[in-house]
Each structure stands twice: as C-alpha cells, then as structure tokens.
Design a protein around this motif. Structure first.
Motif, PDB file in Angstrom:
ATOM      1  N   ALA A  47       0.870  -1.175   0.000  1.00  0.00           N
ATOM      2  CA  ALA A  47       0.000   0.000   0.000  1.00  0.00           C
ATOM      3  C   ALA A  47       0.905   1.222   0.000  1.00  0.00           C
ATOM      4  N   ALA A  48       0.677   2.133  -0.918  1.00  0.00           N
ATOM      5  CA  ALA A  48       1.563   3.294  -1.053  1.00  0.00           C
ATOM      6  C   ALA A  48       0.746   4.533  -1.380  1.00  0.00           C
ATOM      7  N   LEU A  49       1.315   5.683  -1.008  1.00  0.00           N
ATOM      8  CA  LEU A  49       0.740   6.977  -1.347  1.00  0.00           C
ATOM      9  C   LEU A  49       1.659   7.632  -2.365  1.00  0.00           C
ATOM     10  N   LEU A  50       1.128   7.908  -3.542  1.00  0.00           N
ATOM     11  CA  LEU A  50       1.876   8.567  -4.600  1.00  0.00           C
ATOM     12  C   LEU A  50       1.493  10.037  -4.653  1.00  0.00           C
ATOM     13  N   LEU A  51       2.464  10.878  -4.970  1.00  0.00           N
ATOM     14  CA  LEU A  51       2.195  12.305  -5.193  1.00  0.00           C
ATOM     15  C   LEU A  51       2.447  12.619  -6.663  1.00  0.00           C
ATOM     16  N   ALA A  81       0.555  10.374   6.991  1.00  0.00           N
ATOM     17  CA  ALA A  81       1.309  11.128   5.994  1.00  0.00           C
ATOM     18  C   ALA A  81       0.366  11.924   5.100  1.00  0.00           C
ATOM     19  N   GLU A  82      -0.724  11.299   4.693  1.00  0.00           N
ATOM     20  CA  GLU A  82      -1.698  12.014   3.859  1.00  0.00           C
ATOM     21  C   GLU A  82      -2.291  13.195   4.622  1.00  0.00           C
ATOM     22  N   HIS A  83      -2.629  12.965   5.884  1.00  0.00           N
ATOM     23  CA  HIS A  83      -3.231  14.039   6.683  1.00  0.00           C
ATOM     24  C   HIS A  83      -2.277  15.219   6.829  1.00  0.00           C
ATOM     25  N   VAL A  84      -1.013  14.932   7.185  1.00  0.00           N
ATOM     26  CA  VAL A  84      -0.090  16.043   7.419  1.00  0.00           C
ATOM     27  C   VAL A  84       0.237  16.773   6.119  1.00  0.00           C
ATOM     28  N   LEU A  85       0.242  16.061   5.004  1.00  0.00           N
ATOM     29  CA  LEU A  85       0.437  16.722   3.714  1.00  0.00           C
ATOM     30  C   LEU A  85      -0.698  17.695   3.421  1.00  0.00           C
ATOM     31  N   LEU A  86      -1.919  17.221   3.574  1.00  0.00           N
ATOM     32  CA  LEU A  86      -3.082  18.037   3.198  1.00  0.00           C
ATOM     33  C   LEU A  86      -3.357  19.164   4.185  1.00  0.00           C
ATOM     34  N   GLU A  87      -3.140  18.907   5.470  1.00  0.00           N
ATOM     35  CA  GLU A  87      -3.533  19.878   6.486  1.00  0.00           C
ATOM     36  C   GLU A  87      -2.406  20.810   6.928  1.00  0.00           C
ATOM     37  N   HIS A  88      -1.164  20.421   6.682  1.00  0.00           N
ATOM     38  CA  HIS A  88      -0.055  21.212   7.217  1.00  0.00           C
ATOM     39  C   HIS A  88       1.034  21.538   6.189  1.00  0.00           C
ATOM     40  N   PRO A 111       9.427  24.139  10.751  1.00  0.00           N
ATOM     41  CA  PRO A 111       8.619  24.288  11.973  1.00  0.00           C
ATOM     42  C   PRO A 111       7.705  23.099  12.263  1.00  0.00           C
ATOM     43  N   ILE A 112       7.392  22.286  11.240  1.00  0.00           N
ATOM     44  CA  ILE A 112       6.594  21.074  11.452  1.00  0.00           C
ATOM     45  C   ILE A 112       7.538  19.977  11.923  1.00  0.00           C
ATOM     46  N   ALA A 113       7.371  19.536  13.151  1.00  0.00           N
ATOM     47  CA  ALA A 113       8.276  18.542  13.719  1.00  0.00           C
ATOM     48  C   ALA A 113       8.072  17.177  13.067  1.00  0.00           C
ATOM     49  N   GLY A 114       9.195  16.497  12.750  1.00  0.00           N
ATOM     50  CA  GLY A 114       9.117  15.130  12.250  1.00  0.00           C
ATOM     51  C   GLY A 114       8.484  15.026  10.876  1.00  0.00           C
ATOM     52  N   HIS A 115       7.729  13.940  10.659  1.00  0.00           N
ATOM     53  CA  HIS A 115       7.028  13.669   9.400  1.00  0.00           C
ATOM     54  C   HIS A 115       7.988  13.712   8.211  1.00  0.00           C
ATOM     55  N   ARG A 116       9.143  13.069   8.385  1.00  0.00           N
ATOM     56  CA  ARG A 116      10.162  13.103   7.345  1.00  0.00           C
ATOM     57  C   ARG A 116       9.728  12.408   6.061  1.00  0.00           C
ATOM     58  N   MET A 117       8.974  11.316   6.184  1.00  0.00           N
ATOM     59  CA  MET A 117       8.558  10.596   4.975  1.00  0.00           C
ATOM     60  C   MET A 117       7.589  11.426   4.141  1.00  0.00           C
ATOM     61  N   ALA A 118       6.684  12.118   4.802  1.00  0.00           N
ATOM     62  CA  ALA A 118       5.755  12.989   4.074  1.00  0.00           C
ATOM     63  C   ALA A 118       6.512  14.148   3.434  1.00  0.00           C
ATOM     64  N   LYS A 119       7.442  14.747   4.173  1.00  0.00           N
ATOM     65  CA  LYS A 119       8.244  15.836   3.623  1.00  0.00           C
ATOM     66  C   LYS A 119       9.077  15.347   2.445  1.00  0.00           C
ATOM     67  N   ALA A 386      -5.202   0.335 -12.516  1.00  0.00           N
ATOM     68  CA  ALA A 386      -5.594  -0.998 -12.067  1.00  0.00           C
ATOM     69  C   ALA A 386      -5.421  -1.187 -10.562  1.00  0.00           C
ATOM     70  N   VAL A 387      -4.542  -0.391  -9.947  1.00  0.00           N
ATOM     71  CA  VAL A 387      -4.266  -0.592  -8.511  1.00  0.00           C
ATOM     72  C   VAL A 387      -4.639   0.624  -7.665  1.00  0.00           C
ATOM     73  N   THR A 388      -5.260   1.646  -8.287  1.00  0.00           N
ATOM     74  CA  THR A 388      -5.632   2.844  -7.539  1.00  0.00           C
ATOM     75  C   THR A 388      -6.833   2.573  -6.644  1.00  0.00           C
ATOM     76  N   ARG A 389      -6.695   2.904  -5.381  1.00  0.00           N
ATOM     77  CA  ARG A 389      -7.799   2.750  -4.439  1.00  0.00           C
ATOM     78  C   ARG A 389      -8.609   4.033  -4.329  1.00  0.00           C
ATOM     79  N   ARG A 390      -7.938   5.164  -4.320  1.00  0.00           N
ATOM     80  CA  ARG A 390      -8.626   6.443  -4.295  1.00  0.00           C
ATOM     81  C   ARG A 390      -7.640   7.546  -4.642  1.00  0.00           C
ATOM     82  N   ARG A 391      -8.194   8.712  -5.003  1.00  0.00           N
ATOM     83  CA  ARG A 391      -7.371   9.854  -5.411  1.00  0.00           C
ATOM     84  C   ARG A 391      -7.968  11.118  -4.803  1.00  0.00           C
ATOM     85  N   HIS A 392      -7.102  11.979  -4.286  1.00  0.00           N
ATOM     86  CA  HIS A 392      -7.529  13.260  -3.755  1.00  0.00           C
ATOM     87  C   HIS A 392      -6.737  14.349  -4.453  1.00  0.00           C
ATOM     88  N   THR A 393      -7.456  15.364  -4.966  1.00  0.00           N
ATOM     89  CA  THR A 393      -6.801  16.477  -5.656  1.00  0.00           C
ATOM     90  C   THR A 393      -6.777  17.703  -4.759  1.00  0.00           C
TER      91      THR A 393
END
Length: 397
Positions: A47-51, A81-88, A111-119, A386-393
């Motif tokens: 399971a992966a999140l693509l940008l 990771a998705e939440h911190v990307l979208l909200e912060h 200033p956003i602590a941690g979340h290195r994978m999302a960054k 074929a493998v997309t579960r959902r997409r958010h723009t």
C-alpha cells in the motif's frame, strides 16, 4: 568538508523553482508476488501513497511516500502522511508566497516537527518536476555534489532482501532462486528464534556469497539470549548486522558493538546526517543504511553521502518495497561513489508482477540507472489505474 563542497550541495537553485497548479495524492495497493515477513509482521500488498505534481506549464512530477499502513517501522504511517500533507505541509508551502523549489522544502517546513517521509515525498515530487522542466536527470543532478573527478555508476550492483520464512527448506529455496537470478548480495530478515540456524544453513548451502542480516530492532541488550544469538552470528562472516536494537538505543548499540566482530549497521536510528555522524563517533555503528524517505528526502541523503565520502564510512541504499517510481530515484542515489555496498535496489519482479513503470531488470547482477529527465521513467497510466484505491486532488488557493 570544505566550503566549496558545501556550496556544491546547495541544490535549491532558481532553475528548479516552479508554480504548481494541481497536486494529486493517489493511494495504491500492489499485490506482492510473495508474502514478505519481518519482525514487524507479514505484508502481502504494498500500500503506497503517490504524489503527482502538475505545474502551470504542464510539467508533471511524481514521488512515492515510503510510509507503511501501520506505524511499525517508524511512527509515520500512510493515513498520517496524507493528513499532514493536506492539512499542514501543502498549506504552509502555499502560504509562503513563493514559487516552490525542492531545495526550499526542508527550510519552509522545518517548523513542522518530524514527518520526514511525508516531507520527502513532497520534496521528491517537486524535484522530479523541476528537473523534468530543465531536462536533467536525478543522477546528473546528484553528481553535482561529488568531488572533482568522482562520477556515478551507470549500473548499480543489486542485493535482495529475504523475509522470514515458514521453514528452513522454504528459506533455502527462496535464496536459491535469487542466487540463480544473479543477485550479488543476500539479506536475511531475522528475529529472536529465527537467526543462528537460518544463517548457518544459508552459509552452508551457498558458500561465500555476500550475506548480511537485518533485525529491524527486534533484539534487546538486556536479554542474555538475544546478545548470545547475535554474538553467535560472528561465525558466519557476515557483511553486517543491521539495526539489532531499538532505534533510540544508541548506548545499547555501543555496548553490543564491544561484543561483536560483525560490523553493526544502523537504519531506523539514522534520520539525518547529524544522527549518522553521532552514531559513528559514539561507536554505535560502522556502516549506515541510507533510506532517503527516512532522512527527509534526497537532498538530506546527499548531505549524508558527502559526509560519509569524506569520512570513509561505508553506505548502502535501503528499500521500502518501492514501486518503480521510488526505485528509480533510489537507483540514482545508489549510483554515487560513497555507496560501496550493494543495496536493496532489487528488480521490479522481486516484488511485483506488474510495476507502475517500465520494469527494472537485473542484468549481470546489476540494474541500470535511469538517465532520462527527472526520475527518468514514465508512469504507466493503465497499471496505475488498475491498482488505484482512491485519489484526492489539492489545488493551491
């Protein structure tokens, strides 16, 4: 490190700045060709999140967030990771009032602590788009950080990671398959109770093949049986034992190193060049596994590489079951001369029957480094669908 080397590491130049018009976050689920078991548990699907970043000029950049669905490897996980990307992270970049550049991500988001994978995912997508816009590959861009006369490899020696098996016979059969394919290094996942016997049998069956083990922090320095098992592994002439103790237990690694002849390599413990330097200076490790996502992105990984190259510390490039999107960028990093040990940059068919890009193939024990613009590979739209579960723009306001 000289001042000139530090200057060459500043890759946040204006030619890479861009104006995003749209960012898509795409969750995918790719079936693995075989279950992959570690001390954390068993995975049957990646399971992966693509940008996907699209600029006002129509240039598209891609990246892959390495976070797992559950916070087991680290505290980061896919939904977080998705939440911190979208909200912060994305709103903070948008509020900066600047054109976006991969090199500016770390400072703007500090200033956003941690979340290195999302960054890292955000930085990488911007870097891919920026380099595609000027027609430069990841590997050529990374090469700008090298000392005079140093050059990247065109092909990267490939190792393979072998999960914990249901039996010794099953393990030996899987290792035999990878040896026959031509992988130049085998890494065995271990945990208490699955360590000495599996390693002994693999060494006995396959002779002097390059062999290492990865504990994923499953052992404890205060458990005598754990220490005894790790010491017993010295008999098998391993390249290294990776992350035997908890990520935070540097003191435990220092103590353990006094008992082991096998070099200790740290993975989960190293989240920056500062961590790597400190661990080596303390004597907690002698080798470092570099996962760009774990250290916050490829630009921090380049700083870590420059330090290791100047210090003589061996590096290798780890993996997180990446699709072709993440694998392409990892190959560009692993091509640099400081990566002196084979990494987990296996061929696509080690994990997937159908990858999201043209598959990476093993040839003569190595994999070719992409040389096209950006990460150097195109995303297969049909494979993705074929493998997309959902997409958010997300659209910058």
């Amino acid at each position: 490190m000289s001042a000139s080397t530090l200057e060459r590491l500043d890759l946040a130049e204006d030619p890479l700045a861009l104006t995003p018009s749209r960012i898509d976050l795409v969750e995918v689920g790719l079936p693995l060709v075989r279950p992959f078991r570690t001390s954390f548990g068993t995975s049957t699907t990646r399971a992966a999140l693509l940008l996907r970043v699209e600029t006002a000029d129509g240039v598209v950049g891609w990246s892959e967030c390495a976070a797992d669905p559950e916070p087991l490897y680290s505290e980061e996980y896919l939904a977080g990771a998705e939440h911190v990307l979208l909200e912060h992270l994305l709103p903070r970049l948008a509020a900066s009032g600047r054109r976006w550049s991969a090199g500016g991500v770390a400072d703007l988001l500090a200033p956003i602590a941690g979340h290195r994978m999302a960054k890292a995912a955000l930085e990488t997508a911007l870097l891919d788009a920026g380099l595609r816009a000027i027609g430069r590959s990841f590997v050529d861009h990374f090469a700008q950080t090298l000392p005079a006369g140093a050059t990247p490899q065109a092909r990267v020696p490939a190792g393979v990671s072998v999960g914990i098996a249901d039996s010794l016979d099953a393990l030996l059969a899987e290792v035999a398959e990878y040896v026959d394919r031509g992988y130049v290094r085998i890494k065995l996942k271990i945990e208490p109770g699955w360590d000495v016997d599996p390693v002994r049998e693999v060494r006995r069956s396959f002779g002097d093949i390059a062999l290492q083990v990865d504990a994923n922090a499953a052992y404890r320095i205060d458990v005598a049986e754990h220490v005894a098992a790790l010491v017993a592994l010295d008999e098998f002439d391993l390249l290294l034992v990776e992350q035997p103790l908890a990520a935070e237990d540097l003191a435990g690694h220092v103590a353990l190193a006094r008992h082991l002849a096998t070099p200790i390599c740290l993975d989960e413990s190293v989240r920056s060049v500062r961590d790597a330097r400190g661990a080596v200076e303390l004597g907690a490790c002698h080798i470092v596994n570099v996962k760009p996502a774990r250290v916050g992105g490829y630009l921090e990984a380049l700083h870590l590489h420059a330090w290791a190259l100047g210090s003589g510390v061996p590096l290798w490039c780890g993996g997180m079951l990446e699709t072709g999107i993440g694998r392409a960028a990892n190959l560009a990093l692993a091509a640099l001369p400081g990566f002196t040990l084979p990494g987990d940059v296996s061929a696509s068919d080690r994990y997937y029957a159908r990858d999201l890009t043209t598959p990476f193939e093993l040839n003569g024990g190595a994999i070719a480094v992409p040389t096209g613009a950006g990460i150097g590979v195109a995303v297969d739209d049909d494979a993705l669908a074929a493998v997309t579960r959902r997409r958010h723009t997300w659209t910058p306001s």
